[in-house]
Design a protein around this motif. Structure first.
Motif, PDB file in Angstrom:
ATOM      1  N   VAL A  24      20.860 -10.919  34.069  1.00  0.00           N
ATOM      2  CA  VAL A  24      20.494  -9.602  33.129  1.00  0.00           C
ATOM      3  C   VAL A  24      19.133  -9.763  32.836  1.00  0.00           C
ATOM      4  O   VAL A  24      18.750 -10.521  32.148  1.00  0.00           O
ATOM      5  N   GLU A  45      16.617   0.626  18.715  1.00  0.00           N
ATOM      6  CA  GLU A  45      18.139   0.344  18.471  1.00  0.00           C
ATOM      7  C   GLU A  45      18.657  -0.898  18.320  1.00  0.00           C
ATOM      8  O   GLU A  45      18.126  -1.611  18.851  1.00  0.00           O
ATOM      9  N   SER A  46      19.589  -1.196  17.825  1.00  0.00           N
ATOM     10  CA  SER A  46      20.464  -2.408  17.720  1.00  0.00           C
ATOM     11  C   SER A  46      20.727  -2.622  19.354  1.00  0.00           C
ATOM     12  O   SER A  46      21.463  -2.127  20.052  1.00  0.00           O
ATOM     13  N   ALA A  48      18.337  -3.507  21.624  1.00  0.00           N
ATOM     14  CA  ALA A  48      17.240  -3.017  22.260  1.00  0.00           C
ATOM     15  C   ALA A  48      16.324  -4.487  22.912  1.00  0.00           C
ATOM     16  O   ALA A  48      15.835  -4.116  23.894  1.00  0.00           O
ATOM     17  N   GLY A  49      16.456  -5.537  22.151  1.00  0.00           N
ATOM     18  CA  GLY A  49      16.007  -6.640  22.515  1.00  0.00           C
ATOM     19  C   GLY A  49      14.853  -7.312  21.654  1.00  0.00           C
ATOM     20  O   GLY A  49      13.591  -8.240  21.908  1.00  0.00           O
ATOM     21  N   SER A  51      15.025  -8.909  19.038  1.00  0.00           N
ATOM     22  CA  SER A  51      15.077 -10.523  18.588  1.00  0.00           C
ATOM     23  C   SER A  51      14.768 -11.292  19.511  1.00  0.00           C
ATOM     24  O   SER A  51      14.273 -12.617  19.755  1.00  0.00           O
ATOM     25  N   VAL A  52      15.171 -10.970  20.907  1.00  0.00           N
ATOM     26  CA  VAL A  52      14.902 -11.557  22.084  1.00  0.00           C
ATOM     27  C   VAL A  52      13.391 -11.959  22.221  1.00  0.00           C
ATOM     28  O   VAL A  52      12.850 -12.899  22.786  1.00  0.00           O
ATOM     29  N   GLU A 183      13.640  -8.324  10.800  1.00  0.00           N
ATOM     30  CA  GLU A 183      14.499  -7.609   9.963  1.00  0.00           C
ATOM     31  C   GLU A 183      14.616  -8.425   8.630  1.00  0.00           C
ATOM     32  O   GLU A 183      15.708  -9.212   8.253  1.00  0.00           O
ATOM     33  N   ASN A 216      14.404  -1.834  11.026  1.00  0.00           N
ATOM     34  CA  ASN A 216      15.148  -0.744  11.703  1.00  0.00           C
ATOM     35  C   ASN A 216      15.002   0.724  10.946  1.00  0.00           C
ATOM     36  O   ASN A 216      15.612   1.469  11.110  1.00  0.00           O
TER      37      ASN A 216
HETATM   38  N1  LIG Z   1      21.748 -15.779  25.655  1.00  0.00           N
HETATM   39  C1  LIG Z   1      21.805 -14.483  25.955  1.00  0.00           C
HETATM   40  N2  LIG Z   1      22.679 -14.015  27.353  1.00  0.00           N
HETATM   41  C2  LIG Z   1      22.777 -12.898  27.780  1.00  0.00           C
HETATM   42  N3  LIG Z   1      22.250 -11.717  26.877  1.00  0.00           N
HETATM   43  C3  LIG Z   1      21.770 -11.979  25.719  1.00  0.00           C
HETATM   44  C4  LIG Z   1      21.542 -13.439  25.366  1.00  0.00           C
HETATM   45  N4  LIG Z   1      20.908 -13.064  24.193  1.00  0.00           N
HETATM   46  C5  LIG Z   1      20.807 -11.655  23.921  1.00  0.00           C
HETATM   47  N5  LIG Z   1      21.244 -10.892  24.782  1.00  0.00           N
HETATM   48  C6  LIG Z   1      21.484  -9.785  25.059  1.00  0.00           C
HETATM   49  O1  LIG Z   1      20.158  -9.087  24.925  1.00  0.00           O
HETATM   50  C7  LIG Z   1      20.191  -7.456  24.246  1.00  0.00           C
HETATM   51  C8  LIG Z   1      19.314  -7.626  23.101  1.00  0.00           C
HETATM   52  O2  LIG Z   1      19.585  -8.519  21.821  1.00  0.00           O
HETATM   53  P1  LIG Z   1      18.664  -8.588  20.687  1.00  0.00           P
HETATM   54  O3  LIG Z   1      19.554  -9.518  19.710  1.00  0.00           O
HETATM   55  O4  LIG Z   1      17.376  -8.801  21.138  1.00  0.00           O
HETATM   56  O5  LIG Z   1      18.804  -7.212  20.214  1.00  0.00           O
HETATM   57  P2  LIG Z   1      18.000  -6.624  18.886  1.00  0.00           P
HETATM   58  O6  LIG Z   1      17.151  -5.456  19.301  1.00  0.00           O
HETATM   59  O7  LIG Z   1      17.500  -7.540  17.975  1.00  0.00           O
HETATM   60  O8  LIG Z   1      19.336  -5.947  17.935  1.00  0.00           O
HETATM   61  P3  LIG Z   1      19.424  -5.901  16.363  1.00  0.00           P
HETATM   62  O9  LIG Z   1      18.806  -4.605  15.897  1.00  0.00           O
HETATM   63  O10 LIG Z   1      21.078  -5.743  16.389  1.00  0.00           O
HETATM   64  O11 LIG Z   1      19.178  -7.194  15.793  1.00  0.00           O
HETATM   65  C9  LIG Z   1      21.651  -7.810  23.848  1.00  0.00           C
HETATM   66  O12 LIG Z   1      22.395  -6.893  24.462  1.00  0.00           O
HETATM   67  C10 LIG Z   1      22.218  -9.170  23.871  1.00  0.00           C
HETATM   68  O13 LIG Z   1      23.486  -8.899  23.919  1.00  0.00           O
END
Ligand SMILES: Nc1ncnc2c1ncn2[C@@H]1O[C@H](COP(=O)(O)OP(=O)(O)OP(=O)(O)O)[C@@H](O)[C@H]1O
Ligand code: SF4
Ligand SMILES: [Mg+2]
Length: 331
Positions: A24, A45-46, A48-49, A51-52, A183, A216
């Protein structure tokens, strides 16, 4: 006065994960820059990526199952090319992160005072007592009652909101040059949130720190940040000065986000129809295509991903239908 230095430059940063359902692409070719004394907002949005992206900048994505490509230049040095020992030194001393999940940031077997003081002793060269006094001062500033005794407690002795304050102290006591705040106040009530946002602002004003501020809430982003990035399904779809992006949003997603904010006196909300796709449903073209309300979206949108292009000074948008010339016609 000289121009502010670029502290962080992220270039074409992509992150994918090998999952049982296949590979993915969670983050796709993200570019950003933060200068000293600047707070750059990241909104989306929650899922979106956000934290990644923060973890990838900090070098905290485990590989495998993750795969990271691109460059993360900190003061000109590519952090991704450094050995973990060098990276750990910079992380403790110059770059700090306030984690969204405070439980994962704290070690359950050490007292919290020790955990916050340790980087001050190692990286700032403070002796144990002055380091602990600084921690007590920061605990007081983030609203932890009786900080003199609380430093001796373990993480499980704190409520979720109090643990978050400990993690915030950990992020800012060492006066980082670059702070990534994911956040930082999401589970705190509004009065303590305001105090903590003020602390982060002071860090920027006094020390000219650079901050990536993930949040957010549009009002908070607008208060804290000079520029903002809008993220949708792992891609930056719009960026620019906060006032321009919020007053004249160009991407249909940003326009929808702004319309969906609850307003005092408004009787109905206007949510964006549809939902953010899961990472397994990401499309090859414009990932917003299934939800896009523009009447002239077409097959090209669904097939080819648009790049960020300038629409006006400092503002860039990734949308095939939002060139600089036809922007006003679309509004
Ligand atoms: N180790 C992983 N393996 C597969 N998918 C992952 C992994 N880590 C994160 N994801 C996916 O990456 C996407 C982004 O996650 P992330 O935690 O970055 O979202 P976010 O924007 O920080 O959301 P939030 O506002 O809820 O904190 C999510 O769909 C999550 O499931
Ligand atoms: S590229 Fe096409 S589908 Fe995507 S936001 Fe623009 S008009 Fe809509
Ligand atoms: Mg997150």
């Amino acid at each position: 006065m000289t121009d502010p230095q670029t502290v962080l430059s992220v270039q074409d940063l992509s992150v994918s994960f090998d999952t049982p359902q296949g590979l993915v692409n969670v983050l796709e070719r993200v570019n950003l820059e933060i200068r000293e004394g600047e707070v750059l907002g990241l909104l989306g949005e929650s899922g979106a990526g956000k934290s990644v992206l923060a973890d990838a900048i900090m070098g905290l994505i485990p590989e495998p199952p993750g795969k990271v490509t691109g460059r993360v230049l900190y003061s000109g040095t590519d952090l991704r090319s450094l050995p973990e020992s060098e990276l750990a030194k910079i992380r403790g001393k110059e770059i700090a992160m306030i984690f969204q999940d405070p439980t994962s940031a704290l070690n359950p077997v050490f007292r919290v005072g020790h955990q916050v003081a340790e980087p001050l002793e190692i990286h700032a060269g403070l002796k144990r007592r002055p380091a602990m006094l600084r921690v007590i001062d920061f605990f007081r500033r983030v609203g932890i009652p009786s900080p003199e005794t609380r430093v001796a407690n373990y993480p499980h002795q704190f409520s979720g909101g109090m643990r978050q304050r400990v993690v915030i102290s950990m992020g800012i006591t060492c006066h980082p040059k670059l702070l990534i705040a994911d956040e930082p106040t999401c589970s705190l009530d509004v009065t303590i949130q305001a105090q903590i946002l003020e602390l982060i602002r002071n860090l920027v004003d006094e020390l000219r720190s650079a901050v990536l501020f993930i949040f957010n809430d549009l009002a908070v982003i607008s208060h804290m940040c000079q520029r903002v990035l809008i993220m949708y399904a792992g891609q930056i779809v719009e960026e620019g000065p906060v006032d321009d992006v919020f007053e004249h949003p160009r991407h249909p997603y940003t326009q929808g986000l702004i319309r969906s904010v609850p307003r005092l006196g408004a009787r109905r909300l206007e949510p964006i129809p549809g939902h953010l796709p899961s990472v397994h449903e990401y499309l090859q073209g414009c990932r917003f295509h299934p939800r896009c309300p523009l009447p002239d979206k077409d097959a090209h949108c669904a097939q080819v991903s648009p790049a960020l292009e300038p629409v006006r000074a400092g503002q860039r948008v990734a949308c095939w239908k939002m060139g600089p010339d036809d922007v006003d016609a679309q509004r």
